[in-house]
Design a protein around this motif. Structure first.
Motif, mmCIF file in Angstrom:
data_model
loop_
_atom_site.group_PDB
_atom_site.id
_atom_site.type_symbol
_atom_site.label_atom_id
_atom_site.label_comp_id
_atom_site.label_asym_id
_atom_site.label_seq_id
_atom_site.Cartn_x
_atom_site.Cartn_y
_atom_site.Cartn_z
ATOM 1 N N MET A 1 -50.131 30.749 51.576
ATOM 2 C CA MET A 1 -48.749 31.054 51.184
ATOM 3 C C MET A 1 -47.785 30.712 52.323
ATOM 4 O O MET A 1 -48.079 30.973 53.477
ATOM 5 N N LYS A 2 -46.628 30.125 51.946
ATOM 6 C CA LYS A 2 -45.656 29.768 52.984
ATOM 7 C C LYS A 2 -44.894 31.020 53.434
ATOM 8 O O LYS A 2 -45.048 32.080 52.840
ATOM 9 N N GLY A 3 -44.032 30.905 54.476
ATOM 10 C CA GLY A 3 -43.279 32.046 55.007
ATOM 11 C C GLY A 3 -42.490 32.766 53.931
ATOM 12 O O GLY A 3 -41.900 32.131 53.073
ATOM 13 N N ALA A 4 -42.463 34.134 53.989
ATOM 14 C CA ALA A 4 -41.884 34.904 52.879
ATOM 15 C C ALA A 4 -40.373 34.730 52.764
ATOM 16 O O ALA A 4 -39.645 34.783 53.749
ATOM 17 N N ARG A 5 -39.938 34.478 51.524
ATOM 18 C CA ARG A 5 -38.516 34.469 51.199
ATOM 19 C C ARG A 5 -38.330 35.398 50.011
ATOM 20 O O ARG A 5 -39.281 35.642 49.264
ATOM 21 N N LYS A 6 -37.104 35.889 49.843
ATOM 22 C CA LYS A 6 -36.915 36.897 48.805
ATOM 23 C C LYS A 6 -36.315 36.315 47.529
ATOM 24 O O LYS A 6 -35.357 35.534 47.581
ATOM 25 N N LEU A 7 -36.904 36.747 46.414
ATOM 26 C CA LEU A 7 -36.500 36.250 45.092
ATOM 27 C C LEU A 7 -35.991 37.420 44.257
ATOM 28 O O LEU A 7 -36.654 38.459 44.144
ATOM 29 N N TYR A 8 -34.805 37.244 43.662
ATOM 30 C CA TYR A 8 -34.271 38.261 42.759
ATOM 31 C C TYR A 8 -34.082 37.606 41.388
ATOM 32 O O TYR A 8 -33.374 36.613 41.265
ATOM 33 N N VAL A 9 -34.793 38.124 40.368
ATOM 34 C CA VAL A 9 -34.669 37.552 39.017
ATOM 35 C C VAL A 9 -33.998 38.585 38.125
ATOM 36 O O VAL A 9 -34.464 39.725 38.032
ATOM 37 N N LYS A 10 -32.900 38.188 37.479
ATOM 38 C CA LYS A 10 -32.225 39.111 36.555
ATOM 39 C C LYS A 10 -32.367 38.561 35.138
ATOM 40 O O LYS A 10 -31.970 37.435 34.852
ATOM 41 N N SER A 11 -32.943 39.400 34.264
ATOM 42 C CA SER A 11 -33.193 38.972 32.878
ATOM 43 C C SER A 11 -32.137 39.515 31.938
ATOM 44 O O SER A 11 -31.843 40.702 31.970
ATOM 45 N N PHE A 12 -31.598 38.649 31.096
ATOM 46 C CA PHE A 12 -30.709 39.083 30.028
ATOM 47 C C PHE A 12 -31.457 38.878 28.705
ATOM 48 O O PHE A 12 -32.319 38.007 28.607
ATOM 49 N N GLY A 13 -31.083 39.651 27.677
ATOM 50 C CA GLY A 13 -31.579 39.359 26.329
ATOM 51 C C GLY A 13 -32.942 39.926 26.016
ATOM 52 O O GLY A 13 -33.287 41.021 26.442
ATOM 53 N N CYS A 14 -33.750 39.127 25.327
ATOM 54 C CA CYS A 14 -34.933 39.643 24.637
ATOM 55 C C CYS A 14 -36.157 39.740 25.554
ATOM 56 O O CYS A 14 -36.153 39.319 26.711
ATOM 57 N N GLN A 15 -37.243 40.273 24.967
ATOM 58 C CA GLN A 15 -38.481 40.456 25.727
ATOM 59 C C GLN A 15 -39.129 39.128 26.097
ATOM 60 O O GLN A 15 -39.911 39.063 27.041
#
Ligand code: SAM
Ligand code: SF4
Length: 494
Positions: A1-15
């Motif tokens: 795994m490469k050096g850690a970076r931060k990911l933020y995922v925001k979900s709209f809508g359906c499942q």
């Protein structure tokens, strides 16, 4: 795994978007991206968007305004922040997003998530990318599977996409344009995915698709399997105690699928079956391809197979040309079916769909009035079910700690949230709960038997998922995931 970076995922809508968001995170994990719960400390933000109603799409642009300021603040701190737009708004609006929202570095359509690592690398080098082609290769073959740790962190219930796209072309709906033609994943790939989930501790799986009961994937024998066959295969899998599926179209409710509700104890007695309107005239104008009588016939067949089935639905009010008489037919349908809950929306004209070009569009005030009246009737039906639960014993799969100290929350077979005072060690277990109280969307109760034998849901017991529940005429409070919500009266669409 490469050096850690931060990911933020925001979900709209359906499942389906919730599932896709998880798979995007899994696919970016080998690139060194670790999920974070806040946008403020992220290096990459992905908005996974919904285009179903105008308000849903507009929310994305207002969120992008906020992200522009966040990006400027990150730059002032000497940090670089990448912003990606995925999902149905990305698919439908492509280049327009980049034009309207300068903060956006990359736009990726719903069929191309497996290309994210390359697209992100390109954007990181300063190039803005728009990738919304319908990919010829199957994205599911390339998306990374979640690690065991990621699955465990997501809890004891999971969604699995089995089908995407839609060929029905309802006159109000953008899905056939944003998600493309119906396609089903091969059964064996789904089985392998569910085996991995079971191995990591998942006990309840919901099969999802825009039109999930149109499923027709290649089976183990090389012949097409319909959804009933797939459910039967999964119902026998060690570790998987509960199965659900959503969202279904009434026309695709074949005899085998109806029989599965009678024959498979693991298949929970809850079904989301959208009808949209109770008027034949409006159903025809919507191109739903079924009448009110056809729908009621499907409901009767399902209830014959599974008398305690909790039915929920979607309704649209104010479709072009809907008269007061048409609307009255919708109100009577809600009472006739006796729904356990329902989503309800004001019609939102979507560019490119036939409904948007129809004459006799209704005024907002009229739509709002009808929505208010419909929701009153839906609430009455839902309250009837909730009240009928008190004193019953339901088997509950506990999912997480509650909001209050000492409380844990699970779901009944009918998908109602159930809250009890009990130790967190019960999370992941299925136990009998006697219901003592109801609130608008939740049930409250206490364990029916001492903690020494908390685990319900072994094969024999799941033959009665209601845990001794007397089959009501219609069952209690179930819904699609999450529980049926409602559109605010003032809004143009949730
Ligand atoms: N495939 C499902 C079906 O056959 O009903 C549902 C798909 S859609 C993602 C979910 C719900 O959004 C629909 O059932 C419908 O009630 C609502 N919806 C879709 N398009 C809409 C529109 N243009 N205006 C208002 N509601 C809409
Ligand atoms: Fe949209 Fe569902 Fe109709 Fe397909 S069946 S067009 S997804 S409402």
């Amino acid at each position: 795994m490469k050096g850690a970076r931060k990911l933020y995922v925001k979900s709209f809508g359906c499942q389906m978007n919730v599932y896709d968001s998880q798979r995007m995170a899994d696919t970016l994990a080998p690139e060194g991206y670790v999920e974070t719960a806040t946008a403020e400390d992220a290096d990459l933000i992905v908005l996974n968007t919904c285009h179903i109603r105008e308000k849903a799409a507009e929310k994305v642009y207002s969120e992008l305004g906020r992200l522009r300021r966040l990006k400027e603040a990150a730059a002032a701190d000497g940090r670089s922040l990448l912003v990606a737009v995925a999902g149905c708004v990305a698919q439908a609006e492509g280049d327009e997003i980049v034009r309207r929202a300068p903060a956006v570095d990359l736009v990726v359509g719903s069929q191309n998530y497996h290309r994210l690592p390359d697209l992100v690398a390109h954007a990181a080098r300063g190039g803005r990318v728009v990738d919304t082609d319908f990919a010829l290769d199957d994205k599911f073959d390339h998306l990374a599977a979640p690690s065991r740790a990621a699955t465990r962190a997501r809890g004891v219930t999971a969604f699995v996409t089995v089908q995407e796209g839609c060929d029905k072309f309802c006159a109000f709906c953008v899905v056939p344009y944003t998600r493309g033609a119906e396609s089903s994943r091969p059964a064996e790939k789904i089985v392998t995915e569910v085996e991995r989930l079971a191995d990591a501790g998942v006990r309840e799986v919901t099969l999802i698709g825009q039109n999930v009961n149109a499923y027709h994937g290649v089976g183990a024998n090389g012949r097409p399997w319909r959804l009933a066959r797939l459910l039967e295969r999964l119902a026998g899998m060690p570790g998987i105690e509960r199965l659900r599926y959503t969202t279904s179209h009434p026309l695709d409710m074949d005899d085998d699928l109806v029989a599965a509700h009678r024959d498979l104890p693991a298949l929970m007695p809850q079904l989301h079956l959208p009808v949209q309107s109770g008027s034949d005239r409006v159903l025809a104008a919507m191109n739903r391809r079924h009448s009110r009588a056809d729908y009621l016939d499907v409901v009767a067949r399902l209830r014959e197979a599974r008398p305690d089935l909790a039915l929920t639905s979607d309704f649209i009010v104010g479709f072009p040309g809907e008269t007061e008489n048409d609307f009255a037919a919708t109100l009577t349908l809600v009472e006739e079916v006796g729904y356990a809950g329902a989503f309800s929306f004001k019609y939102s004209p979507r560019p490119g769909t036939p409904g948007a070009d129809m004459s006799r569009q209704l005024q907002e005030a009229e739509k709002s009035d009808r929505l208010r009246r419909l929701q009153r009737v839906i609430d009455q039906e839902q309250a009837k079910f909730s009240r009928a639960c008190v004193g019953r014993t339901l088997s509950v799969l506990f999912e997480r700690p509650g909001r209050h100290r000492g409380q844990i929350v699970g779901r009944s077979p009918y998908l109602q949230p159930v809250q009890i005072q009990a130790p967190p060690s019960l999370i992941g277990e299925i136990a009998d709960v006697t219901i003592t109280e109801v609130a608008s969307n939740s049930l409250f109760g206490a364990l029916a038997s001492p903690l020494s034998s908390p685990c319900k849901g072994e094969v024999g017991e799941r033959g009665e998922p209601g845990g001794g529940l007397t089959p009501p005429r219609t069952a209690v409070g179930g819904s699609t995931l999450p529980l049926p919500g409602r559109e605010k009266i003032a809004g143009a669409g949730a």
